[in-house]
Design a protein around this motif. Sequence first.
Motif, short mmCIF file in Angstrom:
data_model
loop_
_atom_site.label_atom_id
_atom_site.label_comp_id
_atom_site.label_asym_id
_atom_site.label_seq_id
_atom_site.Cartn_x
_atom_site.Cartn_y
_atom_site.Cartn_z
N ASP A 118 0.83 -1.21 0.00
CA ASP A 118 0.00 0.00 0.00
C ASP A 118 0.86 1.26 0.00
N LEU A 119 1.93 1.25 0.80
CA LEU A 119 2.83 2.40 0.82
C LEU A 119 3.46 2.61 -0.55
N ALA A 120 3.93 1.53 -1.15
CA ALA A 120 4.59 1.65 -2.46
C ALA A 120 3.65 2.26 -3.50
N TRP A 121 2.44 1.78 -3.57
CA TRP A 121 1.51 2.29 -4.58
C TRP A 121 1.09 3.72 -4.29
N SER A 122 1.02 4.09 -3.02
CA SER A 122 0.68 5.48 -2.69
C SER A 122 1.81 6.44 -3.07
N LEU A 123 3.05 5.96 -2.98
CA LEU A 123 4.20 6.81 -3.29
C LEU A 123 4.54 6.84 -4.77
N PHE A 124 4.41 5.70 -5.44
CA PHE A 124 4.97 5.57 -6.79
C PHE A 124 3.96 5.17 -7.85
N GLY A 125 2.69 5.10 -7.49
CA GLY A 125 1.68 4.60 -8.42
C GLY A 125 1.48 5.45 -9.65
N ASN A 126 1.88 6.72 -9.62
CA ASN A 126 1.69 7.61 -10.77
C ASN A 126 2.92 7.69 -11.67
N ILE A 127 3.96 6.91 -11.36
CA ILE A 127 5.19 6.96 -12.16
C ILE A 127 5.16 5.80 -13.16
N PRO A 128 5.38 6.07 -14.46
CA PRO A 128 5.38 4.97 -15.44
C PRO A 128 6.44 3.93 -15.11
N PRO A 129 6.13 2.65 -15.29
CA PRO A 129 7.11 1.60 -14.97
C PRO A 129 8.33 1.67 -15.87
#
Length: 267
Positions: A118-129
């Motif tokens: 959950d932390l990871a997606w909240s921090l980095f979810g808007n960055i293209p892979p």
Amino acid sequence: MRIKAGFQITYDCPAPTPMLLMLNVHPDRQGHLEAPDTIRIDRDVRLSSYVDAFGNLCSRVVLPQGCSVIAADFIAHDSGAPDPVLLNAPASRIEDLPDDVIVFLLGSRYCETDTLSDLAWSLFGNIPPGWALVQAIVDYTHDRIAFGYAHARATKSAWQANEEQRGVCRDYANLAITLCRCMNIPARYCTGYLGDIGIAPVDAPMDFSAWFEAYLDGGWRTFDARHNTPRIGRILMARGRDATDAAITTAFGPALLQGFVVKTDEL
């Protein structure tokens, strides 16, 4: 470039103690050595070797009662180039990953993907892979953890390092690996030699270092969350899912560390 490297580690065992050693240069770098990095022990013991499931060269030994000195030294050739930076390297779709890469998406002993997802997606979810996503994870980890040898703890996990905000190089690597896996980017732990080549000398005892590799654009790419800058002269010793798989020594019984010296110098 030629790099002279080696170590000397002293253990005091109150009774004969079986040990597992990952102190040789990784087979991927053996071809860069001027002579084999043969492990020496100053006691009359038998050393046997094998290659583990991650391709690491491992040694087995039973250290006798009393003090034993384990050592090796060698000269390695290196390109002298810093870690490559491939800003446009894309991430692979999970369905396109090779079978032997999938394991590096899963949670492991020190990398609790379920706890940090959950932390990871909240921090980095808007960055293209891709490279930018991994670099954002490296930046976060580098800023999140304060380095200090006094903060080392053999049982510390990625989640604990993130909460405590302090640790050593293995904690930086384990946290960054975990966050990459949470974002569906395979990542694996690395340990080896990393001297002060190409940077200002550091006024601290030399140690083995930990970094990680992320699978991007069909290959494994080097990242270092502790230093957060491309470095010169890495000499890989071991890889694995996390620090468990790449521990330089594992004692199956009491063994008191009495001395620890690592050297890495450009010739």
